[in-house]
Design an enzyme around this catalytic site. Structure first.
Site, short mmCIF file in Angstrom:
data_model
loop_
_atom_site.label_atom_id
_atom_site.label_comp_id
_atom_site.label_asym_id
_atom_site.label_seq_id
_atom_site.Cartn_x
_atom_site.Cartn_y
_atom_site.Cartn_z
CG ASP A 37 -2.06 1.01 1.07
OD1 ASP A 37 -1.75 2.21 1.00
OD2 ASP A 37 -3.23 0.61 1.01
CD GLU A 39 -0.54 6.36 1.93
OE1 GLU A 39 -1.03 7.37 1.38
OE2 GLU A 39 -1.21 5.37 2.26
CG ASP A 146 -1.30 0.61 -4.02
OD1 ASP A 146 -0.84 1.37 -3.15
OD2 ASP A 146 -2.51 0.28 -4.06
CG HIS A 203 -5.20 8.19 4.00
ND1 HIS A 203 -5.53 7.51 2.84
CD2 HIS A 203 -6.34 8.80 4.40
CE1 HIS A 203 -6.80 7.73 2.55
NE2 HIS A 203 -7.32 8.49 3.48
CG ASP A 208 -3.86 2.70 4.73
OD1 ASP A 208 -4.47 2.82 5.80
OD2 ASP A 208 -3.79 3.61 3.88
#
Length: 243
Positions: A37, A39, A146, A203, A208
């Site tokens: 996951d 960011e 992703d 987030h 996550d």
């Protein structure tokens, strides 16, 4: 069924505990799942990965057995926006001291190699043929963004080699919709629909990923057969060109 007599499915799952006798009748293809996951910076153009987490889930017992985590230094837009920091909790200092993407990918590849050597993990890009020898492992994401957008296009822009193992994955959001026949309101909503509380700061990439791993285990526990959902056309196109 060999589930312990006092085992309560909802309580065990909501606590992240393990039902050691897994009373799932569906035989899973994959022994391990690696949940990713990312960011990224929140700029519209040239968005870059700023957090790279991966969580190894043992499908047989629901345990998280290993984790990889690194912040990533963005180079095209090196200064994070206030919105990005507020959303993700990632600070300017964390990304400035982090490695750039190519070094992060190298470290991630070494982590994958350690899993292969120490646990017999085998990655596959085709779920239609026979399962490979060893312990088959697939990557899992919540949507195709992703790997199919974030990492793919940053690697293309920077002319970085895209890791072979990451060319296919399981989109858990699509799988969830098909299995439970409902559309969740995000990852948190998907967990809440099953009576599971989201744990930690939303987030945060690592948080996550851990919550997605919990959801994947619940779906396995409920009898969902997890299979690859995506092989990006870009990879197929490149392979046809090279042959």
């Amino acid at each position: 069924h060999t589930r312990h007599q006092t085992c309560d499915r909802k309580q065990l799952i909501s606590r992240g505990s393990v039902c050691v006798c897994v009373c799932v009748c569906v035989k899973q293809r994959f022994s391990f799942l690696i949940i990713i996951d990312f960011e990224s910076t929140c700029w519209r153009e040239k968005s870059s990965c700023v957090e790279f987490p991966a969580v190894l889930l043992n499908v047989s017992n629901g345990e998280v057995e290993s984790e990889f985590h690194s912040y990533v230094q963005p180079q095209e837009h090196p200064v994070l926006s206030a919105f990005c920091t507020e959303l993700t909790g990632i600070t300017q200092g964390q990304v400035e001291s982090a490695p750039p993407l190519h070094i992060c990918l190298s470290r991630f590849t070494r982590w994958l190699q350690s899993l292969q050597q120490e646990r017999g993990v085998v990655f596959e890009t085709d779920s239609t043929g026979p399962a490979p020898s060893g312990h088959p492992c697939a990557f899992v994401t919540w949507s195709d963004w992703d790997l199919g957008v974030c990492l793919l296009y940053e690697c293309k822009r920077k002319q970085l080699s895209f890791p072979e193992a990451l060319k296919s994955w399981i989109d858990l959001r699509v799988t969830y919709r098909l299995f439970y026949n409902r559309k969740p309101k995000g990852l948190r909503g998907a967990l809440l629909d099953l009576g599971i509380q989201f744990t930690g700061r939303e987030h945060s990439g690592l948080v996550d990923a851990r919550n997605t791993a919990l959801l994947a285990w619940r779906m396995v526990f409920d009898g969902c057969l997890l299979s690859l959902t995506f092989l990006h056309p870009f990879f197929c196109f490149c392979e046809r060109i090279s042959t």
